[in-house]
Design a protein around this motif. Sequence first.
Motif, PDB file in Angstrom:
ATOM      1  N   ILE A  29       0.845  -1.195   0.000  1.00  0.00           N
ATOM      2  CA  ILE A  29       0.000   0.000   0.000  1.00  0.00           C
ATOM      3  C   ILE A  29       0.879   1.243   0.000  1.00  0.00           C
ATOM      4  N   GLY A  30       0.447   2.251  -0.726  1.00  0.00           N
ATOM      5  CA  GLY A  30       1.092   3.561  -0.685  1.00  0.00           C
ATOM      6  C   GLY A  30       0.136   4.558  -0.081  1.00  0.00           C
ATOM      7  N   ASP A  31       0.504   5.163   1.023  1.00  0.00           N
ATOM      8  CA  ASP A  31      -0.310   6.194   1.676  1.00  0.00           C
ATOM      9  C   ASP A  31       0.498   7.485   1.687  1.00  0.00           C
ATOM     10  N   TYR A  32      -0.030   8.518   1.050  1.00  0.00           N
ATOM     11  CA  TYR A  32       0.699   9.777   0.908  1.00  0.00           C
ATOM     12  C   TYR A  32      -0.168  10.958   1.306  1.00  0.00           C
ATOM     13  N   TRP A  33       0.443  11.891   2.042  1.00  0.00           N
ATOM     14  CA  TRP A  33      -0.239  13.138   2.374  1.00  0.00           C
ATOM     15  C   TRP A  33      -0.360  14.006   1.136  1.00  0.00           C
ATOM     16  N   SER A  34      -1.418  14.774   1.082  1.00  0.00           N
ATOM     17  CA  SER A  34      -1.606  15.803   0.070  1.00  0.00           C
ATOM     18  C   SER A  34      -1.153  17.142   0.655  1.00  0.00           C
ATOM     19  N   ALA A  35      -0.950  18.111  -0.184  1.00  0.00           N
ATOM     20  CA  ALA A  35      -0.600  19.450   0.289  1.00  0.00           C
ATOM     21  C   ALA A  35      -1.824  20.192   0.814  1.00  0.00           C
ATOM     22  N   SER A  36      -3.026  19.686   0.536  1.00  0.00           N
ATOM     23  CA  SER A  36      -4.241  20.378   0.957  1.00  0.00           C
ATOM     24  C   SER A  36      -4.785  19.815   2.268  1.00  0.00           C
ATOM     25  N   SER A  37      -5.487  20.673   2.982  1.00  0.00           N
ATOM     26  CA  SER A  37      -6.040  20.315   4.283  1.00  0.00           C
ATOM     27  C   SER A  37      -7.474  19.814   4.126  1.00  0.00           C
ATOM     28  N   TYR A  38      -7.818  18.788   4.888  1.00  0.00           N
ATOM     29  CA  TYR A  38      -9.177  18.252   4.903  1.00  0.00           C
ATOM     30  C   TYR A  38     -10.035  19.086   5.859  1.00  0.00           C
ATOM     31  N   ASP A  39      -9.571  19.282   7.071  1.00  0.00           N
ATOM     32  CA  ASP A  39     -10.152  20.205   8.047  1.00  0.00           C
ATOM     33  C   ASP A  39      -9.093  20.451   9.117  1.00  0.00           C
ATOM     34  N   SER A  40      -9.469  21.000  10.264  1.00  0.00           N
ATOM     35  CA  SER A  40      -8.464  21.377  11.268  1.00  0.00           C
ATOM     36  C   SER A  40      -7.779  20.168  11.914  1.00  0.00           C
ATOM     37  N   ASP A  41      -8.409  19.002  11.896  1.00  0.00           N
ATOM     38  CA  ASP A  41      -7.828  17.809  12.512  1.00  0.00           C
ATOM     39  C   ASP A  41      -7.337  16.771  11.512  1.00  0.00           C
ATOM     40  N   TYR A  42      -7.755  16.895  10.268  1.00  0.00           N
ATOM     41  CA  TYR A  42      -7.438  15.899   9.251  1.00  0.00           C
ATOM     42  C   TYR A  42      -6.784  16.550   8.041  1.00  0.00           C
ATOM     43  N   ALA A  43      -6.000  15.782   7.322  1.00  0.00           N
ATOM     44  CA  ALA A  43      -5.383  16.254   6.088  1.00  0.00           C
ATOM     45  C   ALA A  43      -5.751  15.292   4.966  1.00  0.00           C
ATOM     46  N   ASP A  44      -5.780  15.804   3.741  1.00  0.00           N
ATOM     47  CA  ASP A  44      -6.089  14.966   2.588  1.00  0.00           C
ATOM     48  C   ASP A  44      -4.970  13.972   2.337  1.00  0.00           C
ATOM     49  N   TYR A  45      -5.330  12.826   1.797  1.00  0.00           N
ATOM     50  CA  TYR A  45      -4.326  11.818   1.472  1.00  0.00           C
ATOM     51  C   TYR A  45      -4.719  11.072   0.206  1.00  0.00           C
ATOM     52  N   LEU A  46      -3.739  10.388  -0.358  1.00  0.00           N
ATOM     53  CA  LEU A  46      -3.926   9.466  -1.467  1.00  0.00           C
ATOM     54  C   LEU A  46      -3.474   8.102  -0.991  1.00  0.00           C
ATOM     55  N   CYS A  47      -4.296   7.096  -1.218  1.00  0.00           N
ATOM     56  CA  CYS A  47      -3.964   5.724  -0.860  1.00  0.00           C
ATOM     57  C   CYS A  47      -4.116   4.865  -2.104  1.00  0.00           C
ATOM     58  N   PHE A  48      -3.145   3.996  -2.367  1.00  0.00           N
ATOM     59  CA  PHE A  48      -3.271   3.096  -3.501  1.00  0.00           C
ATOM     60  C   PHE A  48      -2.692   1.728  -3.169  1.00  0.00           C
ATOM     61  N   TYR A  61      -1.946  12.982  12.879  1.00  0.00           N
ATOM     62  CA  TYR A  61      -0.906  12.245  13.593  1.00  0.00           C
ATOM     63  C   TYR A  61      -0.584  10.901  12.949  1.00  0.00           C
ATOM     64  N   ASP A  62      -1.378  10.472  11.946  1.00  0.00           N
ATOM     65  CA  ASP A  62      -1.069   9.231  11.238  1.00  0.00           C
ATOM     66  C   ASP A  62       0.243   9.389  10.475  1.00  0.00           C
ATOM     67  N   GLY A  63       0.976   8.319  10.334  1.00  0.00           N
ATOM     68  CA  GLY A  63       2.301   8.377   9.712  1.00  0.00           C
ATOM     69  C   GLY A  63       2.291   8.035   8.239  1.00  0.00           C
ATOM     70  N   LEU A  64       1.767   8.928   7.417  1.00  0.00           N
ATOM     71  CA  LEU A  64       1.765   8.701   5.978  1.00  0.00           C
ATOM     72  C   LEU A  64       3.039   9.278   5.364  1.00  0.00           C
TER      73      LEU A  64
END
Length: 72
Positions: A29-48, A61-64
């Motif tokens: 699995i590849g889990d990557y953070w995006s440069a954009s914010s989801y909200d104040s506690d979460y961030a956007d990510y791409l998973c494949f 706090y997740d380690g992507l």
Amino acid sequence: WQQMEAAGAVFLPASGYLWGSIVRDVQDIGDYWSASSYDSDYADYLCFGSGGADTGGSARYDGLSVRLVKDL
């Protein structure tokens, strides 16, 4: 692969993710953070993985993984 890279394709390794102090799902699995914010506690990510790809929000706090990708 070289033709796709020359056309602008970016290849990201299936680097897994950090769960506490354990790295999980490397090469699956590849889990990557995006440069954009989801909200104040979460961030956007791409998973494949072998089943496809998805986007969403994950706790900050997740380690992507992070990779610098420049749009040309």
